[in-house]
Scaffold this motif. Sequence first.
Motif, PDB file in Angstrom:
ATOM      1  N   GLU A  81       0.945  -1.125   0.064  1.00 13.64           N
ATOM      2  CA  GLU A  81       0.037  -0.053   0.115  1.00 13.64           C
ATOM      3  C   GLU A  81       0.868   1.124   0.036  1.00 13.64           C
ATOM      4  OE1 GLU A  81      -2.988   0.860  -0.685  1.00 13.64           O
ATOM      5  OE2 GLU A  81      -3.109  -1.212  -1.255  1.00 13.64           O
ATOM      6  N   THR A  82       0.636   2.164  -0.973  1.00 14.15           N
ATOM      7  CA  THR A  82       1.429   3.271  -1.122  1.00 14.15           C
ATOM      8  C   THR A  82       0.795   4.633  -0.435  1.00 14.15           C
ATOM      9  OG1 THR A  82       0.259   3.677  -2.991  1.00 14.15           O
ATOM     10  CG2 THR A  82       2.308   2.288  -3.313  1.00 14.15           C
ATOM     11  N   ILE A  83      -0.493   4.400  -0.160  1.00 12.57           N
ATOM     12  CA  ILE A  83      -0.986   5.892  -0.051  1.00 12.57           C
ATOM     13  C   ILE A  83      -2.225   5.361   0.930  1.00 12.57           C
ATOM     14  CG2 ILE A  83      -2.355   5.774  -2.131  1.00 12.57           C
ATOM     15  CD1 ILE A  83      -2.181   9.089  -2.078  1.00 12.57           C
ATOM     16  N   PRO A  84      -2.707   5.880   2.029  1.00 11.50           N
ATOM     17  CA  PRO A  84      -4.076   5.390   2.609  1.00 11.50           C
ATOM     18  C   PRO A  84      -5.190   5.746   1.833  1.00 11.50           C
ATOM     19  CG  PRO A  84      -3.061   6.857   3.874  1.00 11.50           C
ATOM     20  CD  PRO A  84      -2.075   6.896   2.631  1.00 11.50           C
ATOM     21  N   LEU A  85      -5.421   5.123   0.671  1.00  8.75           N
ATOM     22  CA  LEU A  85      -6.474   5.225  -0.185  1.00  8.75           C
ATOM     23  C   LEU A  85      -6.911   3.867  -0.580  1.00  8.75           C
ATOM     24  CD1 LEU A  85      -6.086   8.264  -2.376  1.00  8.75           C
ATOM     25  CD2 LEU A  85      -7.671   7.910  -0.383  1.00  8.75           C
ATOM     26  N   ARG A  86      -8.325   3.520  -0.394  1.00  4.29           N
ATOM     27  CA  ARG A  86      -8.387   2.100  -1.070  1.00  4.29           C
ATOM     28  C   ARG A  86      -8.544   2.108  -2.648  1.00  4.29           C
ATOM     29  NH1 ARG A  86     -13.447   1.966  -3.063  1.00  4.29           N
ATOM     30  NH2 ARG A  86     -15.015   3.320  -2.115  1.00  4.29           N
ATOM     31  N   ASN A  87      -8.447   1.062  -3.183  1.00  6.37           N
ATOM     32  CA  ASN A  87      -8.823   0.914  -4.592  1.00  6.37           C
ATOM     33  C   ASN A  87     -10.122   1.044  -4.921  1.00  6.37           C
ATOM     34  OD1 ASN A  87      -6.292   0.295  -5.540  1.00  6.37           O
ATOM     35  ND2 ASN A  87      -6.194  -1.803  -5.057  1.00  6.37           N
ATOM     36  N   PRO A  88     -10.193   2.096  -6.063  1.00  2.43           N
ATOM     37  CA  PRO A  88     -11.661   2.197  -6.659  1.00  2.43           C
ATOM     38  C   PRO A  88     -12.040   0.807  -7.025  1.00  2.43           C
ATOM     39  CG  PRO A  88      -9.987   3.668  -7.527  1.00  2.43           C
ATOM     40  CD  PRO A  88      -9.269   2.737  -6.771  1.00  2.43           C
ATOM     41  N   GLN A  89     -13.476   0.526  -7.337  1.00  2.57           N
ATOM     42  CA  GLN A  89     -13.999  -0.902  -7.366  1.00  2.57           C
ATOM     43  C   GLN A  89     -13.683  -1.661  -8.636  1.00  2.57           C
ATOM     44  OE1 GLN A  89     -18.274   0.161  -6.926  1.00  2.57           O
ATOM     45  NE2 GLN A  89     -18.134  -0.116  -4.807  1.00  2.57           N
ATOM     46  N   HIS A  90     -13.909  -0.721  -9.726  1.00  3.90           N
ATOM     47  CA  HIS A  90     -13.755  -1.727 -11.015  1.00  3.90           C
ATOM     48  C   HIS A  90     -12.579  -1.282 -11.740  1.00  3.90           C
ATOM     49  CE1 HIS A  90     -17.944  -1.144 -10.470  1.00  3.90           C
ATOM     50  NE2 HIS A  90     -17.895   0.265 -10.671  1.00  3.90           N
ATOM     51  N   ARG A  91     -12.055  -2.543 -12.280  1.00  5.63           N
ATOM     52  CA  ARG A  91     -10.924  -2.548 -13.100  1.00  5.63           C
ATOM     53  C   ARG A  91     -11.271  -2.160 -14.646  1.00  5.63           C
ATOM     54  NH1 ARG A  91      -6.327  -5.191 -11.589  1.00  5.63           N
ATOM     55  NH2 ARG A  91      -6.605  -6.668  -9.882  1.00  5.63           N
ATOM     56  N   VAL A  92     -10.420  -1.974 -15.307  1.00  7.21           N
ATOM     57  CA  VAL A  92     -10.908  -1.602 -16.725  1.00  7.21           C
ATOM     58  C   VAL A  92     -10.892  -3.107 -17.677  1.00  7.21           C
ATOM     59  CG1 VAL A  92      -9.917   0.651 -16.536  1.00  7.21           C
ATOM     60  CG2 VAL A  92      -8.339  -1.122 -17.667  1.00  7.21           C
ATOM     61  N   GLU A  93     -11.092  -2.941 -18.855  1.00  2.00           N
ATOM     62  CA  GLU A  93     -11.195  -4.127 -19.690  1.00  2.00           C
ATOM     63  C   GLU A  93      -9.858  -4.951 -19.946  1.00  2.00           C
ATOM     64  OE1 GLU A  93     -13.965  -5.816 -21.255  1.00  2.00           O
ATOM     65  OE2 GLU A  93     -15.042  -4.112 -19.878  1.00  2.00           O
ATOM     66  N   TYR A 111      -2.432  -2.112 -16.626  1.00  2.00           N
ATOM     67  CA  TYR A 111      -3.776  -2.861 -16.085  1.00  2.00           C
ATOM     68  C   TYR A 111      -4.100  -3.101 -14.848  1.00  2.00           C
ATOM     69  CZ  TYR A 111      -7.234  -6.532 -15.997  1.00  2.00           C
ATOM     70  OH  TYR A 111      -8.469  -7.207 -15.830  1.00  2.00           O
ATOM     71  N   VAL A 112      -2.690  -3.447 -13.823  1.00  4.60           N
ATOM     72  CA  VAL A 112      -2.899  -3.746 -12.477  1.00  4.60           C
ATOM     73  C   VAL A 112      -3.230  -2.473 -11.682  1.00  4.60           C
ATOM     74  CG1 VAL A 112      -1.443  -4.094 -10.481  1.00  4.60           C
ATOM     75  CG2 VAL A 112      -1.063  -5.467 -12.413  1.00  4.60           C
ATOM     76  N   VAL A 113      -2.728  -1.264 -12.335  1.00  8.38           N
ATOM     77  CA  VAL A 113      -2.961  -0.165 -11.714  1.00  8.38           C
ATOM     78  C   VAL A 113      -4.379   0.682 -11.859  1.00  8.38           C
ATOM     79  CG1 VAL A 113      -2.331   2.571 -11.365  1.00  8.38           C
ATOM     80  CG2 VAL A 113      -0.537   0.552 -11.170  1.00  8.38           C
ATOM     81  N   HIS A 114      -4.636   0.651 -13.130  1.00  8.42           N
ATOM     82  CA  HIS A 114      -5.884   1.674 -13.603  1.00  8.42           C
ATOM     83  C   HIS A 114      -7.248   1.049 -12.665  1.00  8.42           C
ATOM     84  CE1 HIS A 114      -4.710   4.161 -16.634  1.00  8.42           C
ATOM     85  NE2 HIS A 114      -3.540   3.745 -16.543  1.00  8.42           N
TER      86      HIS A 114
END
Lengths: 825, 166
Positions: free
Chosen positions: B5-17, B76-79
Amino acid sequence: MSTPPEEPWRRLDRRMILVSFALIMLSASPLAIATWGFGVRLSPLGAAPAIAATSLGVLSGLRDTLTWIKTRYRITDECVERRTGLLVRKYRRIPRDRIRSFDVAAKLRHRAAGLRVVTIGAGQQSAAGDALKLDALSRKVSEQLREELLRGGQLASEGPEPARTDETVIATLRWSWLFYNIVNGWAFLVAAVVLWVVYWFAGTFGVDLFAVAVAQFDSASAGVMGSLLIAVPVVFGFGVAIMALLFVTEYWGFRLTRAPGPHGTILRTAKGLTKMHQVDREDRRLRGAQISEPLLWRWAGMADTDVIATGLKVLSADSGTTILPRGPIRVARRVVAAVLDRDPSPLTEPLRRHPVAAGWRRLWWAVMLSAVFGGCLWWISTLVEWMPPWWPLLALGALLVAAGGALVSYRSLGHTLVDGYLVVRAGLTSRTTAALQTQAVVGWTFRQSIFQRRLGLVTLTATTAAGTGAYLARDLDAAAAIALADRAVPGLLSPYVARPAPAAPKPTTRHADTSVGVPALVGGAPHRLWAVSDLHVGTAENRRICDELRPTTDGDWLIVAGDVGELVSDIEWALGTLRSRFRRVLWTPGNHELWTLPCDPVQLRGEARYLALVEICRSVGVDTPEDPYPVFDGAGGPVTVAPLFLLYDYTLLPPGASTKEAALTSAYRSGALCIDEVVLHPDPYPSRAAWCEQRLAATAERLSGRAEPHLPTVLVNHFPLAGQATDQLPDPTSALWCGTTRTADWPLRFHASRVVSGQLRVPRIPVFAAATRPDGPLWLPGVQPQGGEAPARLQDVLAAADQYRLSSWKNLGTATARPDSTARW
Amino acid sequence: MGWRETIPLRNPQHRVERRAIVWWGLRALLVAVVVTGGLGVGYAATPSARAWLGPVLLVVAVLGVAQLLVMPGWRYVVHRWEAGDEAVFVATGWIVRYWRVAPVSRIQTVDTRRGPLEQLLGLATVAITTASARGTVYIVGLDERVARQAAERLGEITQATPGDAT
């Protein structure tokens, strides 16, 4: 006044034709004089500049005439309309409520004829040529138009000049600022351009000025270096003189004023000698201000001042954002305070430093760039022969300059959040401090490169419609960046903040008392209100303990009831760390926070120190006794949590003492005088008791006027509110520094369900259930980290366990008393 | 070891295609081909410049290949993205990561864009503009249907949310 059904179209002022004719005549004159006056035989090439200038003037004059013939305008109740265009008919319409600027300008030829060029702007930053220009109207009509459009009045056919008495002058020009605005590198460029133009014009008349200059100057005797030594200052001086001329003509009669407008007040600059220029900016579009200090001028205390506003072009040469010529920074600050109507201005607030890692990042870049530069030099040296053998010195020099730049750049970093303004500072070549209203923030961007990630840094960008569109707080600590954004725009970020991860997956062996101990992570549980005090993070062991405190749910609150540490840097670290883990942290100072120790770089005393700590808390997102009392609505809520700062007034007398003076004298004789007497300064109050008096009055008033008086309260004060709590002290004398008798009725008076305090030299955080509990006061045990003897315990304030009564606390308190501790705390 | 974890924000819900990986790859390939091709032509045409153009060509080619191999998967991992009732939250980037939050009340326009490569792959980009010239949020690599739905939904929410567009 009734408006006719169809507003007639109007023409521009007919004096424009006269002006155009004069312009044509004037621009043809150099050619005419050269030909007839001097009898110069014109060669096509030599006459090119003069011919170009003449044709330009003639064309400009013709265009002005055509503009006059073809342009009509009118002002209706809804909008300003203009029709123009020779071949392509153009129609431009600006609704009156979208008008954002009204510029009046006049070139020399306009002024001579009493004309004004009016530019009405709708304020889009993107579309070029969006403004509606009327070139030109008579001065009187332009004034009437301003009155009408900006004040919403009716256009009067005749009338006196508008009175200027309702303007408030904010700043005028001092001619001593001239120097700062003209002495710079641009002087060379200006001189070069002017000299080139003069040279060519002289060429038109058959005079080679360069030959004349060389003939006057004996270059043989001076040598090349000598020639340069003379020529460079002469050219520079010439350039400066021209810059001075330009500056004087531009800023003649400069005034920055505030005047009434149609939608509130407007900020107006008026300036210009030959070309008069006036810019109006509506105050309701102001979103902040910024002060830039260019690298070298910074050390002379000079700065540029701009406003941050919507609807003003930022990058145009004649920018409406600059409200003051370069001048002393104290003037700039005073002007910003007046413009933002906030004294002291947000730009003078003390700023938070950024982590040292930000400095390392800059240094790393400096080294890398110098290495690449050195590598390129080495590579070139292998390819060509003209590289001097001392090229490594160049690379070394580059490294030194880059490292110096890194240091300057790091030191210029800063940020704070004060009273609705986000203040950020950064910049190497020009240190810029910008204050932006938090309500103008339309989004956040967090940026983290892989290098920033290694260093735990994040760059926070606030995007906004005003000014440059984005204001950056570079290289913040990652958690601090989130806290800053969350505090600046409350609520926006909270759905996205990560739940604090458990430090390490621990086996679920629970402490004997289920209500204490490092809480385990419980998913989906209601949020809890925790308390801790006397963290004393000055020692490494306590620091570690503080660092290990964790909430049970992602919505938990934490009360820190004072004595976090002594050094401002320690306090900031501890509170920032806790804030990054708990949803909300509430802090009240103990006596240790208020000590001014010789080893602390921050040497503020008394109230100034307290207020500085409050600002630090706000910048890391921690609530203080100066903030509105929040309502906790998790488990056991809703309750109003009120952190209080009340100090002490020596009215809690040790047993046997009859007066405050006698007790103090006795304490002094026995050597049990509290160290507060030496390092806790009451400035500006005459004594700590007087300060306490002031705090009591102010706090009682705020508590009485709290937002939700029907809710029970949790009163948090480092110094115990009720006198009986001091009965059990290991050293009875120390009761003197433990509070005041005057708060004994506060739990009842302010509807307290719990009272949280620290300070007592006992290994407990007393949580005192008052008023609402008929079965008497209730104490909860907790263990404070004291010299690393015991692990830190969080106290669940509202989930009061009934087994801990005053009697049990008494036993525990006496059992672990430290006989040698009286002089230390 | 997991993704630290790099920043105390959670991941947004959806991945891209997943197709977006191909899209990023193709774009990187195009850029690499154009740049190295241009340099290669220069190298072949001017023998006198080969001494210094050779190393430059080598470095550019190596960087191009490295980007082609690493970037699409990393992105893809990040977006990720998510559009709630209150705000739009998007995570993008690879070497440099960005997290962007734009409150719905400040959104001005929402539109979808499709470049030639995106059309080929059935992808679309959603562009969300705010009043800030520098505050536009892009969600790339969405399925065109998803993008259209997201744009419509955001448009509706924006309509329903009282805003102050400045």
